[in-house]
Design an enzyme around this catalytic site. Structure first.
Site, PDB file in Angstrom:
ATOM      1  N   LYS A   1      10.595   3.689   3.421  1.00 38.98           N
ATOM      2  CA  LYS A   1      10.624   5.153   3.427  1.00 38.98           C
ATOM      3  C   LYS A   1      11.338   5.663   2.184  1.00 38.98           C
ATOM      4  O   LYS A   1      12.399   5.153   1.824  1.00 38.98           O
ATOM      5  CB  LYS A   1      11.366   5.652   4.672  1.00 38.98           C
ATOM      6  CG  LYS A   1      10.558   5.525   5.949  1.00 38.98           C
ATOM      7  CD  LYS A   1       9.588   6.688   6.102  1.00 38.98           C
ATOM      8  CE  LYS A   1       8.745   6.576   7.329  1.00 38.98           C
ATOM      9  NZ  LYS A   1       9.098   7.435   8.417  1.00 38.98           N
TER      10      LYS A   1
ATOM     11  N   CYS B   1      34.554  39.425   6.239  1.00 42.55           N
ATOM     12  CA  CYS B   1      34.701  40.882   6.212  1.00 42.55           C
ATOM     13  C   CYS B   1      35.168  41.299   7.602  1.00 42.55           C
ATOM     14  O   CYS B   1      34.505  41.009   8.588  1.00 42.55           O
ATOM     15  CB  CYS B   1      33.362  41.549   5.877  1.00 42.55           C
ATOM     16  SG  CYS B   1      33.336  43.314   6.236  1.00 42.55           S
TER      17      CYS B   1
ATOM     18  N   GLU C   1       0.843  -1.198   0.000  1.00 40.23           N
ATOM     19  CA  GLU C   1       0.000   0.000   0.000  1.00 40.23           C
ATOM     20  C   GLU C   1       0.875   1.244   0.000  1.00 40.23           C
ATOM     21  O   GLU C   1       2.067   1.160   0.266  1.00 40.23           O
ATOM     22  CB  GLU C   1      -0.875  -0.002   1.272  1.00 40.23           C
ATOM     23  CG  GLU C   1      -1.767  -1.219   1.394  1.00 40.23           C
ATOM     24  CD  GLU C   1      -2.408  -1.342   2.773  1.00 40.23           C
ATOM     25  OE1 GLU C   1      -2.405  -0.357   3.538  1.00 40.23           O
ATOM     26  OE2 GLU C   1      -2.899  -2.438   3.079  1.00 40.23           O
TER      27      GLU C   1
ATOM     28  N   LYS D   1       2.122   4.704   1.705  1.00 37.71           N
ATOM     29  CA  LYS D   1       2.179   5.229   3.068  1.00 37.71           C
ATOM     30  C   LYS D   1       1.743   6.689   3.017  1.00 37.71           C
ATOM     31  O   LYS D   1       2.459   7.556   2.513  1.00 37.71           O
ATOM     32  CB  LYS D   1       3.597   5.102   3.638  1.00 37.71           C
ATOM     33  CG  LYS D   1       3.661   5.495   5.102  1.00 37.71           C
ATOM     34  CD  LYS D   1       4.980   5.037   5.718  1.00 37.71           C
ATOM     35  CE  LYS D   1       4.968   5.203   7.223  1.00 37.71           C
ATOM     36  NZ  LYS D   1       4.884   6.585   7.669  1.00 37.71           N
TER      37      LYS D   1
ATOM     38  N   CYS E   1      33.684  42.865   0.316  1.00 39.11           N
ATOM     39  CA  CYS E   1      32.433  42.635   1.040  1.00 39.11           C
ATOM     40  C   CYS E   1      31.261  43.197   0.236  1.00 39.11           C
ATOM     41  O   CYS E   1      31.304  44.355  -0.186  1.00 39.11           O
ATOM     42  CB  CYS E   1      32.500  43.308   2.414  1.00 39.11           C
ATOM     43  SG  CYS E   1      30.929  43.266   3.281  1.00 39.11           S
TER      44      CYS E   1
ATOM     45  N   CYS F   1      29.962  46.385   2.569  1.00 39.00           N
ATOM     46  CA  CYS F   1      30.728  47.602   2.853  1.00 39.00           C
ATOM     47  C   CYS F   1      31.917  47.782   1.912  1.00 39.00           C
ATOM     48  O   CYS F   1      32.586  48.803   1.940  1.00 39.00           O
ATOM     49  CB  CYS F   1      31.200  47.609   4.298  1.00 39.00           C
ATOM     50  SG  CYS F   1      32.475  46.372   4.624  1.00 39.00           S
TER      51      CYS F   1
ATOM     52  N   TYR G   1      -7.386   1.671   6.416  1.00 40.10           N
ATOM     53  CA  TYR G   1      -6.690   0.491   5.900  1.00 40.10           C
ATOM     54  C   TYR G   1      -6.667  -0.701   6.855  1.00 40.10           C
ATOM     55  O   TYR G   1      -6.087  -1.729   6.552  1.00 40.10           O
ATOM     56  CB  TYR G   1      -5.253   0.840   5.507  1.00 40.10           C
ATOM     57  CG  TYR G   1      -4.517   1.599   6.597  1.00 40.10           C
ATOM     58  CD1 TYR G   1      -4.101   0.949   7.747  1.00 40.10           C
ATOM     59  CD2 TYR G   1      -4.280   2.964   6.482  1.00 40.10           C
ATOM     60  CE1 TYR G   1      -3.474   1.632   8.757  1.00 40.10           C
ATOM     61  CE2 TYR G   1      -3.636   3.664   7.489  1.00 40.10           C
ATOM     62  CZ  TYR G   1      -3.244   2.991   8.623  1.00 40.10           C
ATOM     63  OH  TYR G   1      -2.628   3.681   9.624  1.00 40.10           O
TER      64      TYR G   1
ATOM     65  N   ASP H   1       0.967  10.329   4.135  1.00 44.86           N
ATOM     66  CA  ASP H   1       1.644  11.206   5.089  1.00 44.86           C
ATOM     67  C   ASP H   1       0.630  12.141   5.746  1.00 44.86           C
ATOM     68  O   ASP H   1       0.405  13.253   5.283  1.00 44.86           O
ATOM     69  CB  ASP H   1       2.725  12.004   4.366  1.00 44.86           C
ATOM     70  CG  ASP H   1       3.805  12.456   5.324  1.00 44.86           C
ATOM     71  OD1 ASP H   1       3.736  12.080   6.515  1.00 44.86           O
ATOM     72  OD2 ASP H   1       4.712  13.181   4.898  1.00 44.86           O
TER      73      ASP H   1
ATOM     74  N   CYS I   1      30.838  47.174   9.542  1.00 42.45           N
ATOM     75  CA  CYS I   1      30.104  46.797   8.333  1.00 42.45           C
ATOM     76  C   CYS I   1      28.608  46.756   8.645  1.00 42.45           C
ATOM     77  O   CYS I   1      28.180  46.063   9.574  1.00 42.45           O
ATOM     78  CB  CYS I   1      30.606  45.431   7.871  1.00 42.45           C
ATOM     79  SG  CYS I   1      29.656  44.707   6.547  1.00 42.45           S
TER      80      CYS I   1
HETATM   81  P1  AMP Z   1       5.559   6.206  11.446  1.00 43.85           P
HETATM   82  O1  AMP Z   1       4.833   7.502  11.253  1.00 43.85           O
HETATM   83  O2  AMP Z   1       6.918   6.216  10.853  1.00 43.85           O
HETATM   84  O3  AMP Z   1       5.496   5.729  12.869  1.00 43.85           O
HETATM   85  O4  AMP Z   1       4.731   5.137  10.571  1.00 43.85           O
HETATM   86  C1  AMP Z   1       3.580   4.533  11.036  1.00 43.85           C
HETATM   87  C2  AMP Z   1       2.349   5.281  10.608  1.00 43.85           C
HETATM   88  O5  AMP Z   1       2.182   5.273   9.207  1.00 43.85           O
HETATM   89  C3  AMP Z   1       1.109   4.614  11.098  1.00 43.85           C
HETATM   90  O6  AMP Z   1       0.831   4.930  12.425  1.00 43.85           O
HETATM   91  C4  AMP Z   1       0.060   5.153  10.171  1.00 43.85           C
HETATM   92  O7  AMP Z   1      -0.483   6.330  10.736  1.00 43.85           O
HETATM   93  C5  AMP Z   1       0.825   5.587   8.934  1.00 43.85           C
HETATM   94  N1  AMP Z   1       0.361   4.949   7.679  1.00 43.85           N
HETATM   95  C6  AMP Z   1       0.161   5.621   6.523  1.00 43.85           C
HETATM   96  N2  AMP Z   1      -0.262   4.811   5.552  1.00 43.85           N
HETATM   97  C7  AMP Z   1      -0.352   3.570   6.076  1.00 43.85           C
HETATM   98  C8  AMP Z   1      -0.741   2.291   5.558  1.00 43.85           C
HETATM   99  N3  AMP Z   1      -1.115   2.132   4.277  1.00 43.85           N
HETATM  100  N4  AMP Z   1      -0.717   1.235   6.396  1.00 43.85           N
HETATM  101  C9  AMP Z   1      -0.324   1.382   7.694  1.00 43.85           C
HETATM  102  N5  AMP Z   1       0.052   2.563   8.238  1.00 43.85           N
HETATM  103  C10 AMP Z   1       0.046   3.657   7.445  1.00 43.85           C
HETATM  104 ZN    ZN Z   2      31.516  44.295   5.179  1.00 44.35          ZN
END
Ligand code: AMP
Ligand code: ZN
Length: 713
Positions: free
Chosen positions: A360, A470, A134, A136, A454, A457, A268, A138, A475
């Site tokens: 990551k 400088c 899946e 990840k 500089c 100045c 998820y 953010d 300055c």
């Molecule tokens: P970290 O933020 O590094 O601790 O990573 C874990 C967090 O990734 C989890 O607590 C989720 O909030 C998040 N996350 C985002 N997408 C997913 C996904 N597809 N499956 C599981 N966790 C996810």
């Molecule tokens: Zn200067």
């Protein structure tokens, strides 16, 4: 009279119907008033009027409980909109994920997992294991509880055991079902997912904040100009990236604000449930996500079940390629053992499931064309070259400048104006230029020549190791930066002296050195720096700065190599300025964090008569040049080393470390066997894992708060 002739239609409505109408109207009114008060900072109702509306609503809801809904303003914690969230204990812990930082680590995890499955089951099962891949997302984790199919609670992850009850806010997120789309909903189910802010909403939000800030500025200027007796508003902070915006918006105290922030979710997983899998015959993560979708949740479509390392790695690469074109931010991919029975057998470490790993993304790099090399003169005279290029988005934030460090580096990397350069940014660090793509260099590009004079100045620059400097103490750029440093927060904290005001004071020749601040009087300030209020504010904050403790004063002096931490250590060691001035080289070297270079720089500073004169006049102005022992905290944490990780909700990390140090504690950036405690905020990562591996006790932000209050663990 007219009334008697006309028909009063309300007579035809039952008391109940009238009450229902009134309740709807009251809720709208109250919600509007809250938005005006909390978000727009422009109250439209008096406090008394607001209270009476709330009271009326509460009474009606008491009389007609069938119209009392979870999103009623009376239902926010304690009936007051400003109360913080109540804690929400997770029935099943909310775990984090272990990380693989590159494909090698990912492969190693796949091998480890294969072996673990083999020993729990057999080789055949291990070989046939599939992985559900899946994206990840953010954003911020969320846990949603449904009882008989009705949303009854939403919580943040918090420390994994206890989060915050944000039910009222979750009710405002459009794609979170309030009721499940199932004929026979499970008695209870808790689902988990990620709340995110789409990139477009994020940009809009920051634009809106810009606009609001412009309005605030205008209003503040008006208050100044007309000398009004009105509270000025502080400008609002913009969000650094989608993740911060999502988590900030989710944790708003006013649900109507959350509503306006356009948050969305991807769900998820489920943590606690009764009677689903048997009935629906769900045996895998992938089919579970399908079930979640059917139940009405928003699920991410980019999900694949794959059978070997190569396919999994391809998926991760595909995710990386998709990253910029997706309408939301992702920071990696998540690989999960697909089979739920095997997941169960593998179980969890104290931090994360053994059956999943987060791949990551590497820190982001972007290529762009270098337009200019700007030169900055720092407060100690060092000239820093800064790359200026077209604004471009890296790691979720917009950048247009990056550091080139120094001129030696420019020569070594052969960076030229007009070159295609590679910019690198990881997390919150300052972006830097990592290199040049030589093949894309246009023919007419000329070699870069370091400046000889500089830029401010005109003085001839002098080489100092890799740096150009400088040497002209007067300055103007240096003076401006020295003054800005002097008034800054960890130094003298003169918040009435902003950049522009300092500029004016220098222009008017009212300030030529640091100590001149203390000779300013309101009467001699020119009108060009602002109205009466601004002047008074400046004078008052200068006066207030006299009580800053010795370590702040020492830091404010701007001695090269003496940052805030070092200044604090020096202050503690020598206790007063005279002892420091008289210290010899060896004594200085002994202090942690000073070293040879620092010691030389400190000695050089106090050898200059100009600096001794400065100290004398600051002393006469009443600044603290010795430690106030009466204010020192008991050294109850002496001998303990803390590591802070993850994001703290209520503390700046540096400030928290400083506060711990006041009790004698040490703080370190990395976890080892010598670490006494790790304090883990939200989304803590590898440091937390390391602590758990080494058996180092882990404390929460709440613990930290208590420790700082009491000085005791
Ligand atoms: P970290 O933020 O590094 O601790 O990573 C874990 C967090 O990734 C989890 O607590 C989720 O909030 C998040 N996350 C985002 N997408 C997913 C996904 N597809 N499956 C599981 N966790 C996810
Ligand atoms: Zn200067």
């Amino acid at each position: 009279m007219a009334k008697q002739n006309s028909i009063d239609f309300s007579k035809f409505k039952s008391e109940q119907e009238l009450a229902q109408e009134r309740i709807v109207a009251l809720k709208d009114q109250i919600n509007q008033a809250r938005t005006d008060y909390y978000e727009k900072d422009a109250p439209t109702l008096s406090d008394a009027a607001y209270d009476s509306l709330e009271r009326e609503l509460r009474e009606l809801e008491e009389k007609f409980p069938q119209f009392k809904t979870a999103d009623s303003p009376t239902q926010t914690v304690g009936g007051s909109a400003t109360t913080a969230f109540s804690p929400a204990t997770h029935q099943v812990k909310m775990y984090s994920l272990d990380n693989a930082m590159d494909t090698a680590e990912l492969k190693a995890w796949l091998t480890r997992t294969h072996d673990a499955i083999e020993s729990a089951f057999d080789a055949k099962t291990a070989n046939a294991t599939k992985y559900c891949c899946e994206l990840k997302i953010d954003g911020a984790s969320i846990a949603l509880t449904y009882e008989q199919g009705i949303l009854t609670r939403a919580a943040t992850r918090g420390d994994g055991q206890t989060g915050e009850d944000i039910t009222q806010n979750a009710l405002q997120i459009a794609d979170i079902p309030k009721k499940l789309n199932l004929d026979n909903p499970p008695q209870i189910i808790e689902v988990r997912g990620e709340v995110y802010m789409p990139k477009q909403s994020f940009e809009q939000l920051n634009k809106q904040i810009d606009q609001q800030n412009a309005e605030i500025q205008e209003e503040n200027d008006r208050i100044d100009a007309q000398n009004l007796n009105k509270r000025k508003l502080a400008p609002k902070k913009k969000f650094a990236n989608c993740r911060n915006a999502a988590s900030g918006s989710l944790r708003q105290k006013e649900p109507s604000i959350t509503k306006q922030r356009n948050l969305a979710t991807f769900i998820y997983a489920a943590a606690k449930y009764t009677d689903i899998p048997q009935e629906s015959n769900i045996t895998t993560q992938h089919s579970f996500v399908g079930w979640l979708k059917d139940a009405g949740f928003s699920t991410n479509p980019n999900i694949r079940t794959l059978s070997n390392a190569n396919e999994v790695i391809d998926f991760c690469n595909m995710a990386l390629e998709m990253r910029n074109s997706l309408p939301y931010d992702i920071d990696g991919a998540v690989i999960k053992v697909d089979n739920l029975e095997i997941q169960n057998a593998l179980g969890f470490t104290s931090k994360a499931p053994r059956w999943a790993i987060a791949f990551k993304f590497p820190p982001e790099e972007k290529s762009t064309i270098l337009r200019e090399i700007a030169l900055q003169v720092g407060r100690t005279g060092v000239i820093t070259p800064v790359a200026v290029f077209e604004p471009t988005s890296i790691d979720g934030s917009i950048v247009s400048k990056a550091t080139l460090h120094n001129f030696e580096e420019i020569m070594r990397k052969d960076v030229r104006i007009g070159d295609t350069v590679i910019i690198h940014k990881a997390g919150d660090v300052i972006p830097e230029v990592v290199g040049v793509i030589q093949d894309l260099r246009p023919a007419d590009v000329k070699e870069y020549n370091a400046p000889r004079n500089c830029p401010c100045c005109g003085s001839l620059l002098h080489e100092d190791g890799a740096y150009l400097r400088c040497d002209n103490f007067d300055c103007p750029d240096q003076l401006q930066n020295r003054l800005e440093h002097f008034v800054s927060r960890g130094a003298m904290d003169i918040d009435g002296a902003g950049k522009k005001i300092i500029q004016k004071l220098v222009e008017e020749k009212l300030i030529t050195k640091l100590s001149d601040f203390y000779h300013l009087r309101k009467e001699i300030l020119p009108d060009s720096i602002g109205k009466d209020k601004t002047k008074e504010n400046l004078i008052a904050s200068i006066e207030g700065s006299k009580s800053q403790p010795f370590d702040c004063v020492l830091f404010a002096l701007g001695i090269r190599q003496v940052g805030k931490t070092t200044a604090t250590l020096i202050a503690k060691h020598f206790k007063n300025i005279d002892a420091l001035i008289n210290a010899n080289f060896d004594e200085l070297c002994e202090i942690e964090g000073v070293g040879d270079v620092g010691a030389l720089s400190i000695k050089a500073f106090f050898e200059l008569p100009r600096n001794l004169e400065l100290i004398e006049s600051l002393r006469q102005a009443g600044l603290n040049f010795e430690i106030d022992e009466s204010q020192a905290k008991p050294q109850t944490l002496a001998g303990l080393t803390f590591v802070l990780t993850g994001s703290l909700q209520n503390f700046d990390r540096n400030a928290a470390q400083d506060a711990l140090k006041e009790y004698g504690a040490k703080c370190s950036g990395s976890v080892s066997k010598k670490t006494s405690y790790v304090i883990a905020g939200e989304n803590a990562g590898s440091k937390l894992t390391k602590a758990q591996e080494l058996g180092v006790p882990v404390l929460s932000e709440e613990d930290l708060e208590r420790i700082l209050r009491t000085g005791q663990i």
